[in-house]
Design a protein around this motif. Structure first.
Motif, short mmCIF file in Angstrom:
data_model
loop_
_atom_site.label_atom_id
_atom_site.label_comp_id
_atom_site.label_asym_id
_atom_site.label_seq_id
_atom_site.Cartn_x
_atom_site.Cartn_y
_atom_site.Cartn_z
N ASP A 55 -3.64 -17.43 -9.66
CA ASP A 55 -3.65 -15.92 -9.09
C ASP A 55 -4.19 -15.25 -10.23
N ARG A 56 -4.01 -15.30 -11.15
CA ARG A 56 -4.26 -14.45 -12.28
C ARG A 56 -5.72 -14.58 -12.29
N HIS A 57 -6.42 -15.73 -12.19
CA HIS A 57 -7.82 -16.02 -12.31
C HIS A 57 -8.49 -15.22 -11.48
N VAL A 61 -6.75 -1.46 2.24
CA VAL A 61 -5.78 -1.33 1.12
C VAL A 61 -5.74 -0.05 0.24
N SER A 62 -4.65 0.04 -0.36
CA SER A 62 -4.39 1.00 -1.23
C SER A 62 -4.96 0.61 -2.56
N PHE A 63 -5.42 1.79 -3.40
CA PHE A 63 -5.83 1.26 -4.93
C PHE A 63 -4.53 0.73 -5.64
N GLN A 64 -3.07 0.90 -5.38
CA GLN A 64 -2.46 0.39 -5.76
C GLN A 64 -2.28 -1.08 -5.62
N GLN A 65 -2.52 -1.47 -4.36
CA GLN A 65 -2.43 -2.97 -3.87
C GLN A 65 -3.64 -3.76 -4.53
N MET A 66 -4.75 -2.71 -4.79
CA MET A 66 -5.95 -3.61 -5.63
C MET A 66 -5.43 -3.82 -7.11
N GLN A 67 -4.84 -2.84 -7.79
CA GLN A 67 -4.31 -3.13 -8.83
C GLN A 67 -3.26 -4.42 -9.01
N LYS A 68 -2.44 -4.47 -8.20
CA LYS A 68 -1.57 -5.70 -7.92
C LYS A 68 -2.44 -6.89 -7.72
N TYR A 69 -3.51 -6.92 -6.81
CA TYR A 69 -4.35 -8.14 -6.70
C TYR A 69 -5.09 -8.52 -8.02
N GLU A 70 -5.46 -7.53 -8.65
CA GLU A 70 -6.40 -8.06 -9.79
C GLU A 70 -5.41 -8.28 -11.05
N SER A 71 -4.16 -7.82 -10.93
CA SER A 71 -3.15 -8.37 -12.03
C SER A 71 -2.79 -9.68 -11.88
N GLY A 72 -2.85 -10.03 -10.54
CA GLY A 72 -2.15 -11.26 -10.19
C GLY A 72 -0.86 -11.20 -9.90
N LYS A 73 -0.22 -9.81 -9.99
CA LYS A 73 1.07 -9.65 -9.39
C LYS A 73 1.35 -9.94 -7.83
N ASN A 74 0.35 -9.50 -7.25
CA ASN A 74 0.35 -9.94 -5.92
C ASN A 74 -0.65 -10.85 -5.53
N ARG A 75 -0.18 -11.96 -4.70
CA ARG A 75 -1.17 -12.99 -4.33
C ARG A 75 -2.29 -12.52 -3.17
N SER A 135 -4.26 -12.97 0.01
CA SER A 135 -3.96 -13.90 1.09
C SER A 135 -5.55 -14.57 1.53
N ALA A 136 -5.80 -15.53 2.19
CA ALA A 136 -7.14 -16.00 2.43
C ALA A 136 -7.76 -14.91 3.22
N SER A 137 -7.24 -14.35 4.34
CA SER A 137 -7.85 -13.17 4.98
C SER A 137 -8.50 -12.02 4.31
N MET A 138 -7.77 -11.87 3.40
CA MET A 138 -8.01 -10.53 2.42
C MET A 138 -8.97 -11.01 1.39
N LEU A 139 -8.98 -12.16 0.95
CA LEU A 139 -9.95 -12.63 0.01
C LEU A 139 -11.30 -12.61 0.96
N TYR A 140 -11.25 -13.10 1.99
CA TYR A 140 -12.40 -13.06 2.68
C TYR A 140 -13.02 -11.64 2.65
N GLU A 141 -12.31 -10.70 3.24
CA GLU A 141 -12.66 -9.32 3.32
C GLU A 141 -13.11 -8.86 1.95
N ILE A 142 -12.35 -9.00 0.94
CA ILE A 142 -12.88 -8.70 -0.36
C ILE A 142 -14.29 -9.07 -0.62
N GLY A 143 -14.51 -10.52 -0.32
CA GLY A 143 -15.86 -11.12 -0.53
C GLY A 143 -16.59 -10.53 0.17
N SER A 144 -16.35 -10.12 1.38
CA SER A 144 -17.46 -9.55 2.22
C SER A 144 -18.12 -8.22 1.68
#
Length: 165
Positions: free
Chosen positions: A37-39, A64-78, A80-89
């Motif tokens: 998750d951190r990686h 999503v909010s910038f706060q949620q992006m912070q949590k994704y980037e820190s690994g604090k929040n996992r 999801s596969a669909s969100m990873l797809y959206e971010i990749g897009s």
């Protein structure tokens, strides 16, 4: 369903939160973050910065909010596969890009080795890391070599003194 529409998103909307990687020991929460998750979070941060987007802009692009992006980037929040797809897009990269650098499952290589390398990359994606690299790149090659020598000497002195960085 979120979609990536970055039109009208401005860098001045919000300042990115760039955590410092100079803490001496990880907090108990950091110890609970799975290395994968951190990686993945660090890869999101690196690719976002390479795309010259703020956390706010990427968050708006995927719904999503910038706060949620912070949590994704820190690994604090996992992520999801669909969100990873959206971010990749949004970042125009395949989902597999977020997993590059991790050991193959079943290879016997511990996740910790990848985490040590990622910490170096993550530092470069912080505001301090970017300023350091930008400053060094403004120096002539001769001066860069002298700075590198000084940094090496200081690191050796710190190790000999038993100080943690």
């Amino acid at each position: 369903m979120p979609f990536c529409d970055l039109k009208g998103a401005g860098m001045s909307d919000i300042t990115d939160f760039e955590p410092s990687f100079t803490r001496q020991r990880p907090s108990p929460l950091d110890a609970r973050i799975h290395p994968v998750d951190r990686h993945v979070g660090q890869q999101i941060r690196i690719l976002r910065i390479q795309a010259n987007l703020s956390q706010n802009e990427l968050g708006k692009g995927v719904g999503v909010s910038f706060q949620q992006m912070q949590k994704y980037e820190s690994g604090k929040n996992r992520v999801s596969a669909s969100m990873l797809y959206e971010i990749g897009s949004c970042l125009h990269v395949p989902v597999t890009r977020f997993f590059e650098g991790l050991p193959e499952p079943g290879s016997g290589v511990p996740h910790q080795e990848a985490a040590e390398i990622d910490e170096r990359i993550a530092y470069l994606s912080t505001a301090d890391g970017r300023r350091l690299i930008e400053g060094i790149l403004r120096l002539s090659p001769r001066i860069r070599n002298r700075v590198l020598s000084i940094v090496g000497i200081l690191a050796e002195e710190q190790e000999q003194a038993g100080e943690c960085g």
